[in-house]
Design an enzyme around this catalytic site. Structure first.
Site, PDB file in Angstrom:
ATOM      1  N   CYS A   1       2.044  -9.140   1.376  1.00 22.95           N
ATOM      2  CA  CYS A   1       2.079  -8.412   2.647  1.00 22.95           C
ATOM      3  C   CYS A   1       2.459  -9.320   3.801  1.00 22.95           C
ATOM      4  CB  CYS A   1       0.732  -7.741   2.902  1.00 22.95           C
ATOM      5  SG  CYS A   1      -0.672  -8.852   2.733  1.00 22.95           S
TER       6      CYS A   1
ATOM      7  N   GLU B   1       9.082  -2.782   5.483  1.00 21.37           N
ATOM      8  CA  GLU B   1       8.563  -3.737   4.504  1.00 21.37           C
ATOM      9  C   GLU B   1       9.163  -3.424   3.130  1.00 21.37           C
ATOM     10  OE1 GLU B   1       4.299  -5.697   3.374  1.00 21.37           O
ATOM     11  OE2 GLU B   1       4.357  -3.512   3.502  1.00 21.37           O
TER      12      GLU B   1
ATOM     13  N   GLU C   1      -6.315  -3.764   5.543  1.00 21.33           N
ATOM     14  CA  GLU C   1      -5.376  -4.894   5.528  1.00 21.33           C
ATOM     15  C   GLU C   1      -4.079  -4.338   4.988  1.00 21.33           C
ATOM     16  OE1 GLU C   1      -2.941  -7.354   4.335  1.00 21.33           O
ATOM     17  OE2 GLU C   1      -4.372  -8.061   2.826  1.00 21.33           O
TER      18      GLU C   1
ATOM     19  N   GLY D   1      -3.407  -2.443   1.252  1.00 20.16           N
ATOM     20  CA  GLY D   1      -2.230  -1.785   0.697  1.00 20.16           C
ATOM     21  C   GLY D   1      -1.230  -1.479   1.790  1.00 20.16           C
ATOM     22  N   SER D   2      -0.446  -0.450   1.584  1.00 16.43           N
ATOM     23  CA  SER D   2       0.625  -0.122   2.517  1.00 16.43           C
ATOM     24  C   SER D   2       0.077   0.555   3.767  1.00 16.43           C
ATOM     25  CB  SER D   2       1.638   0.809   1.846  1.00 16.43           C
ATOM     26  OG  SER D   2       1.074   2.096   1.644  1.00 16.43           O
ATOM     27  N   THR D   3       0.827   0.440   4.851  1.00 18.54           N
ATOM     28  CA  THR D   3       0.444   1.088   6.095  1.00 18.54           C
ATOM     29  C   THR D   3       0.440   2.603   5.940  1.00 18.54           C
ATOM     30  OG1 THR D   3       1.261  -0.762   7.416  1.00 18.54           O
ATOM     31  CG2 THR D   3       1.079   1.367   8.529  1.00 18.54           C
ATOM     32  N   GLU D   4       1.369   3.129   5.144  1.00 20.37           N
ATOM     33  CA  GLU D   4       1.429   4.579   4.931  1.00 20.37           C
ATOM     34  C   GLU D   4       0.141   5.087   4.302  1.00 20.37           C
ATOM     35  OE1 GLU D   4       5.352   2.890   5.406  1.00 20.37           O
ATOM     36  OE2 GLU D   4       3.747   2.414   3.999  1.00 20.37           O
TER      37      GLU D   4
ATOM     38  N   GLY E   1      -2.694   3.492   4.307  1.00 25.18           N
ATOM     39  CA  GLY E   1      -3.763   3.206   5.254  1.00 25.18           C
ATOM     40  C   GLY E   1      -4.012   4.360   6.203  1.00 25.18           C
TER      41      GLY E   1
ATOM     42  N   LYS F   1     -12.094   0.185  -6.647  1.00 23.97           N
ATOM     43  CA  LYS F   1     -10.985   0.821  -7.364  1.00 23.97           C
ATOM     44  C   LYS F   1      -9.788  -0.112  -7.381  1.00 23.97           C
ATOM     45  CE  LYS F   1      -7.516   3.399  -6.459  1.00 23.97           C
ATOM     46  NZ  LYS F   1      -6.588   2.953  -7.553  1.00 23.97           N
TER      47      LYS F   1
END
Length: 497
Positions: free
Chosen positions: A302, A399, A268, A246-249, A251, A193
């Site tokens: 990132c 970030e 990642e 992508g973003s930690t959120e 993730g 995706k």
């Protein structure tokens, strides 16, 4: 001067793009489409089919059939030759792919030509070689409760199965390669995706993958939104693994969604990387390196060196040098030949980054360069250098994912080691010094997945990449990536005693 688009690129963006499922181009089950914008203008670039839950189900079923069908019957050598062919086709269509990437993402065409496309091809070529080198071990057993017994014991490395891969918008083609290469080399099947902001190069890559001879259903490409297609993939009970960048959120959301069938997860995620300039660093090299660390790809990395620490004796010199570079960067469309920095990827990202700039001003940061939006058309933000910050400020802690660096002085190695690690992230770091002992001492102290010494943003298919702490789980690239896409099976046979 504006680059003239190849006719194949014009035709590609002019044609409504479909989903790629089971080797065929199909409309979304709902019939829905979405528009992907040109970030340099804000105008619609192309219309793309919008995948949802039913399309995810179709793709997973196709992948499952392919996993137990033609893909599994290929020898490792045959699989490797197909993967190598994908890399060759990327190089054959390099200009077309670079133009698509520049149009859809906004990055300068020169950057896409020099970095994104050749690195993507190299990744497939590198991983093709690993297809024939997936090996297990023989193990000598000594079973205390079976004295005198003999055993033949060994391990096998086998593919995980059906893998969902969700990639970001900052390096669309390259991130697809990072994900697909090791998954295919180890014999897995994939539903990819791409980010809804940048689906075009992944869809063109799907055509090249089919041309390379990958059997139907082995790679499926589903453009769509994270809340729908992405969430359905992460939660699907017949998906064996999800790999997300992508973003930690987001993730964290992936981890929760994957809990249903306890599928394997690699992540990642974000970063707030420290970039440290010591007093003995070569000033010309360090200043240029610090600017590259944050302004490369518009700061939409990132691993961007967004926290610049400079020894107090060189602080003003280095900060002014980086600020001078920032003020001289030419902003414009990625297709303009003299553009050095393109737009951010979307209006949402523009609002995010300018929101951080406003937060910095409100909390008392000083702007040494940039500081705001550039122009009133497209999603451009000025390269920005901030000083006078405090560790509790949002611009220091969070970030930003834009061309914004915060700079602070330090006095000694122990102090800077503590400051560098004072973050929930741990993706990358940079060190600039002529003292090799100092460099390696600090490198050992920093909790990050990659530490660059007297360089930055150096990536190679053989070099593992990933993060500590909240920057993720697992590694991309290198032979370490193969472990994330294989299961280890132990086989034990009694042969005597």
């Amino acid at each position: 001067m504006t680059v003239t688009l190849e006719k194949s690129v014009e035709d590609f963006v002019a044609t409504p793009r479909q989903l790629f499922i089971d080797g065929r181009w199909v409309d979304a089950a709902s019939g829905k489409t979405f528009a992907t914008p040109n970030p340099a203008t804000g105008e619609t670039l192309a219309h793309v089919a919008e995948a949802d839950t039913e399309d995810v189900d179709r793709a997973v079923r196709a992948a499952r059939r392919a996993f137990s069908g033609p893909w599994s019957r290929l020898s490792a050598s045959q699989r490797g030759r197909i993967i190598w062919k994908i890399g060759d086709l990327i190089l054959e269509h390099a200009e077309e792919l670079a133009q698509l990437e520049s149009l859809d993402n906004g990055k300068p065409l020169a950057v896409a030509r020099a970095a994104d496309v050749p690195l993507a091809a190299d990744l497939f070529h590198y991983m093709a070689g690993w297809a024939t080198k997936i090996e297990g071990n023989t193990i000598a057993l000594s079973v205390p409760y079976m004295p005198g017994a003999g055993f033949h014991a060994y391990t096998l490395r086998e593919p995980v199965g059906v893998v969902a891969q969700i990639i970001p918008w900052n390096f669309p083609l390259l991130m697809a390669a990072w994900k697909l290469g090791p998954a295919l080399a180890t014999g897995n099947v994939v539903i990819l995706k791409p980010a809804e902001q940048t689906p075009l190069s992944a869809l063109r890559l799907a055509e090249l993958i089919a041309e390379a001879g990958v059997p139907d259903g082995v790679v499926n490409v589903l453009p769509g939104y994270g809340e729908t297609a992405g969430a359905a993939l992460a939660a699907h009970d017949d998906v064996d693994k999800v790999a997300f960048t992508g973003s930690t959120e987001v993730g964290r959301l992936i981890v929760h969604a994957a809990a249903g069938n306890l599928k394997k997860v690699t992540l990642e995620l974000g970063g707030k990387s420290p970039n440290v300039v010591f007093d003995d660093a070569d000033p010309e090299i360090a200043i240029a390196g610090a600017a590259n660390a944050i302004f490369f790809n518009h700061g939409q990395c990132c691993v961007a060196g967004s926290r610049l620490f400079v020894h107090e004796s060189r602080f003003d010199e280095v900060v002014e040098g980086v600020s001078e570079i920032a003020r001289g960067i030419k902003l414009g469309s990625g297709l303009e030949a003299d553009t050095q920095m393109g737009p951010l990827v979307s209006d949402e990202q523009l609002r995010r980054v300018t929101g951080y700039l406003e937060s910095g001003r409100t909390e008392g940061a000083q702007t040494r360069a940039g500081g705001g939006r550039h122009g009133d058309r497209g999603y451009f933000v000025e390269p920005t250098v901030l000083t006078g910050t405090r560790p509790d400020m949002k611009v220091v802690r969070e970030e930003i994912f834009g061309p914004v660096v915060v700079a602070a002085p330090f006095s000694d190695l122990d102090e800077i080691a503590a400051q560098a690690n004072a973050t929930s992230f741990g993706l990358g770091a940079g060190i600039w010094t002529r003292d090799i002992s100092k460099a390696h001492t600090l490198a050992a102290k920093i909790r990050a997945g990659t530490v660059w010494i007297n360089c930055y943003n150096v990536f190679d298919a053989a070099l593992p990449f990933g993060g500590y702490k909240q920057s993720g789980w697992g590694r991309e690239m290198g032979h370490e990536a193969l472990e994330a896409y294989t299961e280890v099976k132990a086989v034990c046979a009694q042969i005597g005693g």
